[in-house]
Design a protein around this motif. Structure first.
Motif, PDB file in Angstrom:
ATOM      1  N   ALA A 127       8.077  15.775   2.588  1.00 31.58           N
ATOM      2  CA  ALA A 127       6.647  15.891   2.299  1.00 31.58           C
ATOM      3  C   ALA A 127       5.841  15.147   3.359  1.00 31.58           C
ATOM      4  O   ALA A 127       4.826  15.633   3.837  1.00 31.58           O
ATOM      5  CB  ALA A 127       6.348  15.337   0.914  1.00 31.58           C
ATOM      6  N   ASP A 128       6.336  13.971   3.747  1.00 28.77           N
ATOM      7  CA  ASP A 128       5.635  13.198   4.768  1.00 28.77           C
ATOM      8  C   ASP A 128       5.708  13.875   6.128  1.00 28.77           C
ATOM      9  O   ASP A 128       4.802  13.766   6.941  1.00 28.77           O
ATOM     10  CB  ASP A 128       6.251  11.804   4.886  1.00 28.77           C
ATOM     11  CG  ASP A 128       5.676  10.857   3.856  1.00 28.77           C
ATOM     12  OD1 ASP A 128       4.616  11.186   3.303  1.00 28.77           O
ATOM     13  OD2 ASP A 128       6.283   9.811   3.608  1.00 28.77           O
ATOM     14  N   ASP A 171       3.113  16.908   6.399  1.00 28.92           N
ATOM     15  CA  ASP A 171       1.684  16.630   6.593  1.00 28.92           C
ATOM     16  C   ASP A 171       1.432  15.633   7.727  1.00 28.92           C
ATOM     17  O   ASP A 171       0.311  15.169   7.902  1.00 28.92           O
ATOM     18  CB  ASP A 171       1.016  16.177   5.285  1.00 28.92           C
ATOM     19  CG  ASP A 171       1.578  14.867   4.777  1.00 28.92           C
ATOM     20  OD1 ASP A 171       2.166  14.136   5.579  1.00 28.92           O
ATOM     21  OD2 ASP A 171       1.423  14.578   3.588  1.00 28.92           O
ATOM     22  N   ARG A 173       2.027   6.603  -6.842  1.00 29.55           N
ATOM     23  CA  ARG A 173       0.917   7.426  -7.299  1.00 29.55           C
ATOM     24  C   ARG A 173       1.214   8.908  -7.062  1.00 29.55           C
ATOM     25  O   ARG A 173       1.003   9.748  -7.923  1.00 29.55           O
ATOM     26  CB  ARG A 173      -0.331   7.023  -6.515  1.00 29.55           C
ATOM     27  CG  ARG A 173      -1.557   6.871  -7.386  1.00 29.55           C
ATOM     28  CD  ARG A 173      -2.729   6.460  -6.545  1.00 29.55           C
ATOM     29  NE  ARG A 173      -3.042   5.063  -6.648  1.00 29.55           N
ATOM     30  CZ  ARG A 173      -3.666   4.381  -5.677  1.00 29.55           C
ATOM     31  NH1 ARG A 173      -3.968   4.975  -4.537  1.00 29.55           N
ATOM     32  NH2 ARG A 173      -3.951   3.115  -5.851  1.00 29.55           N
ATOM     33  N   LEU A 174       1.722   9.212  -5.866  1.00 33.62           N
ATOM     34  CA  LEU A 174       2.038  10.601  -5.539  1.00 33.62           C
ATOM     35  C   LEU A 174       3.130  11.134  -6.454  1.00 33.62           C
ATOM     36  O   LEU A 174       3.115  12.294  -6.842  1.00 33.62           O
ATOM     37  CB  LEU A 174       2.498  10.707  -4.083  1.00 33.62           C
ATOM     38  CG  LEU A 174       1.411  10.636  -3.035  1.00 33.62           C
ATOM     39  CD1 LEU A 174       2.029  10.552  -1.658  1.00 33.62           C
ATOM     40  CD2 LEU A 174       0.510  11.845  -3.127  1.00 33.62           C
ATOM     41  N   ALA A 219       0.836  -1.196   0.000  1.00 30.49           N
ATOM     42  CA  ALA A 219       0.000   0.000   0.000  1.00 30.49           C
ATOM     43  C   ALA A 219       0.874   1.251   0.000  1.00 30.49           C
ATOM     44  O   ALA A 219       0.611   2.214  -0.719  1.00 30.49           O
ATOM     45  CB  ALA A 219      -0.913  -0.012   1.224  1.00 30.49           C
ATOM     46  N   LEU A 220       1.948   1.211   0.808  1.00 25.60           N
ATOM     47  CA  LEU A 220       2.853   2.363   0.881  1.00 25.60           C
ATOM     48  C   LEU A 220       3.533   2.581  -0.465  1.00 25.60           C
ATOM     49  O   LEU A 220       3.655   3.706  -0.952  1.00 25.60           O
ATOM     50  CB  LEU A 220       3.899   2.115   1.973  1.00 25.60           C
ATOM     51  CG  LEU A 220       4.911   3.223   2.205  1.00 25.60           C
ATOM     52  CD1 LEU A 220       4.223   4.481   2.690  1.00 25.60           C
ATOM     53  CD2 LEU A 220       5.960   2.794   3.210  1.00 25.60           C
ATOM     54  N   ARG A 227       1.048   3.995  -2.906  1.00 22.37           N
ATOM     55  CA  ARG A 227       0.729   5.384  -2.591  1.00 22.37           C
ATOM     56  C   ARG A 227       1.843   6.304  -3.074  1.00 22.37           C
ATOM     57  O   ARG A 227       1.594   7.330  -3.708  1.00 22.37           O
ATOM     58  CB  ARG A 227       0.551   5.570  -1.077  1.00 22.37           C
ATOM     59  CG  ARG A 227       0.231   7.014  -0.704  1.00 22.37           C
ATOM     60  CD  ARG A 227       0.307   7.282   0.783  1.00 22.37           C
ATOM     61  NE  ARG A 227       1.681   7.449   1.248  1.00 22.37           N
ATOM     62  CZ  ARG A 227       2.044   8.230   2.245  1.00 22.37           C
ATOM     63  NH1 ARG A 227       1.143   8.905   2.898  1.00 22.37           N
ATOM     64  NH2 ARG A 227       3.303   8.315   2.618  1.00 22.37           N
ATOM     65  N   SER A 262       2.414  12.595   8.164  1.00 22.54           N
ATOM     66  CA  SER A 262       2.429  11.154   7.897  1.00 22.54           C
ATOM     67  C   SER A 262       3.661  10.482   8.477  1.00 22.54           C
ATOM     68  O   SER A 262       3.609   9.322   8.871  1.00 22.54           O
ATOM     69  CB  SER A 262       2.417  10.879   6.400  1.00 22.54           C
ATOM     70  OG  SER A 262       1.531  11.687   5.729  1.00 22.54           O
ATOM     71  N   ARG A 312       1.488  11.745 -10.000  1.00 23.77           N
ATOM     72  CA  ARG A 312       0.455  12.779 -10.101  1.00 23.77           C
ATOM     73  C   ARG A 312       1.057  14.174 -10.066  1.00 23.77           C
ATOM     74  O   ARG A 312       2.228  14.351  -9.787  1.00 23.77           O
ATOM     75  CB  ARG A 312      -0.542  12.620  -8.951  1.00 23.77           C
ATOM     76  CG  ARG A 312      -1.537  11.569  -9.328  1.00 23.77           C
ATOM     77  CD  ARG A 312      -2.736  11.552  -8.452  1.00 23.77           C
ATOM     78  NE  ARG A 312      -3.383  10.252  -8.640  1.00 23.77           N
ATOM     79  CZ  ARG A 312      -4.339   9.787  -7.887  1.00 23.77           C
ATOM     80  NH1 ARG A 312      -4.773  10.507  -6.890  1.00 23.77           N
ATOM     81  NH2 ARG A 312      -4.871   8.617  -8.117  1.00 23.77           N
ATOM     82  N   ALA A 313       0.225  15.155 -10.322  1.00 25.77           N
ATOM     83  CA  ALA A 313       0.671  16.540 -10.415  1.00 25.77           C
ATOM     84  C   ALA A 313       1.514  16.930  -9.204  1.00 25.77           C
ATOM     85  O   ALA A 313       1.171  16.607  -8.076  1.00 25.77           O
ATOM     86  CB  ALA A 313      -0.554  17.446 -10.512  1.00 25.77           C
TER      87      ALA A 313
END
Lengths: 201, 221
Positions: free
Chosen positions: B70-71, B74, B10-11, B3-4, B7, B76, B14-15
């Protein structure tokens, strides 16, 4: 399951923020931590979670079963930040945390319904308002099961209605035999919980 | 753990993920070299593999500072570290590195053959450069993770990561380039430097995440 703090002291950047904090919580016990800004509420929660080393004293955790042997594995931590990615949708965020944290509890859609946001699962997290983001972060507490909740200003940004909703969630968790430690300025309206007042020392 | 990985990939794609920035930077570096060196095709062919390697090295350092920052911003990262009993922190870092490599560095490797044409490298040399980059770049990401973990709390740690990491990736660069040359120039061997490159990647795949996890654990505040 018991969570005991014995003459706990906390440090931040080498400065002692609080000291001599003792409490003992059993199943179904809640603890509200209050105090002025800078009194060490967040530091206390981070120390209990194990994200900060203890300055003095000790935290003991007596596990109830083999599922959650240590305190770190038994607790949900809801900090100032929500721990969600802006570029991912709400459902993707929650599904990730559910899979990563393990011990699935509620399905994502049900957890969203519990915080009253079941219609916005497809939106990117970054599009939500502050209060909605907070409610999604609260939904994270529901998708995976943890007996201990450590909540740092959980109701920051919530409106009156969501606050009441959240208090109901906390009550349900306590009735389930969970433990909650919450740092907050707001009266959470929970009876039968202990209160810990941290003062500036 | 899957899952990590999903994720983070995907990040990255993506933009705002930075996968495209790296590849554009790589393109910019390699495309400007012929203008600077001049139209000497033999010279370009000779220095080509080295230019490809240096370009890919710098491009893969670009996004590294965001690996943990980034983590951290936010919240995470706290949660990832808190789950340390369930998922060993070093393993979490390893998976994040793999995801970063897949999203940001693998595109560079895929672009290498095209950019190799710009540098007038012969086909077998292009193949060798791409293969050495494929096995060598994970090592850069793994060392970079340690650098990114140390500078995670610094607001503008980007350059700091590069400065910290560059000296450590020199061996990877040396063996990567010498293996690429080994495939083209006759007396030079290909296999020995290539195997050392593989060994470096495997070695750093263990050391890098462990060091990064230690730095992250002692760095939380």
């Amino acid at each position: 399951m018991r969570l005991i703090a014995d003459r706990l002291g906390g440090k931040r950047g080498g400065e002692t923020v609080f000291s001599d904090v003792s409490f003992a919580l059993g199943q179904g016990d809640g603890l509200i931590v209050t105090g002025p800004n800078g009194a060490g509420k967040s530091t206390l929660l981070r120390t209990v979670a194990g994200l900060l080393p203890t300055g003095a004293g000790a935290i003991r955790f007596e596990a109830a079963g083999a599922d959650f042997p240590t305190l770190a594995s038994a607790c949900h931590y809801l900090g100032h930040e929500n721990g969600m990615k802006k570029a991912l949708t709400v459902s993707e965020n929650l599904a990730f945390w559910q899979e990563f944290l393990g011990s699935p509890h509620l399905p994502v859609i049900d957890a969203l319904e519990m915080v009253g946001l079941d219609t916005i699962g497809h939106l990117p997290f970054g599009y939500l308002s502050t209060g909605q983001k907070r409610r999604i972060a609260i939904a994270r507490l529901l998708v995976s099961y943890r007996p201990v909740w450590l909540l740092d200003e959980p109701t920051a940004g919530l409106d009156k209605h969501s606050e009441i909703q959240f208090i109901a969630l906390m009550k349900a968790h306590l009735e389930d035999g969970g433990i909650i430690i919450a740092a907050t300025h707001l009266p959470l309206g929970l009876d039968e919980v202990k209160e810990l007042r941290l003062g500036l020392t | 753990m899957l899952a990590l990985y999903l994720r983070d990939v995907r990040l990255g794609i993506r933009a705002g993920g930075g996968a495209l920035t790296g590849i554009l930077f790589f393109l910019a570096v390699v495309a400007t070299i012929p203008f600077g060196v001049g139209p000497d095709l033999n010279l370009l062919g000779r220095i080509g593999p080295a230019i490809l390697w240096i370009g890919a090295l710098l491009a893969s350092l670009l996004g590294l500072d965001r690996l943990f920052q980034a983590d951290r911003e936010d919240g995470s990262l706290d949660l990832l570290m808190l789950a340390g009993d369930r998922h060993m922190p070093a393993l979490t870092v390893f998976v994040k590195c793999l995801a970063h490599w897949t999203a940001c560095v693998l595109p560079l490797v895929i672009a290498t053959p095209l950019l190799g044409l710009f540098m007038n490298i012969e086909p077998i040399g292009i193949g060798a450069a791409a293969v050495t980059l494929l096995v060598g770049t994970p090592a850069i990401t793994f060392i970079g993770a340690a650098g990114a973990a140390v500078t995670v709390a610094l607001p503008r740690g980007g350059l700091m990561v590069s400065v910290l990491v560059l000296p450590l990736v020199i061996p990877v660069l040396i063996f990567g380039v010498s293996a690429s040359y080994g495939a083209v120039a006759d007396p030079d061997p290909f296999l020995p430097p290539f195997l050392i490159l593989c060994a470096l990647t495997l070695f750093l795949a263990v050391i890098g995440p462990v060091a990064a996890a230690l730095a992250l654990e002692s760095g939380v505040d």
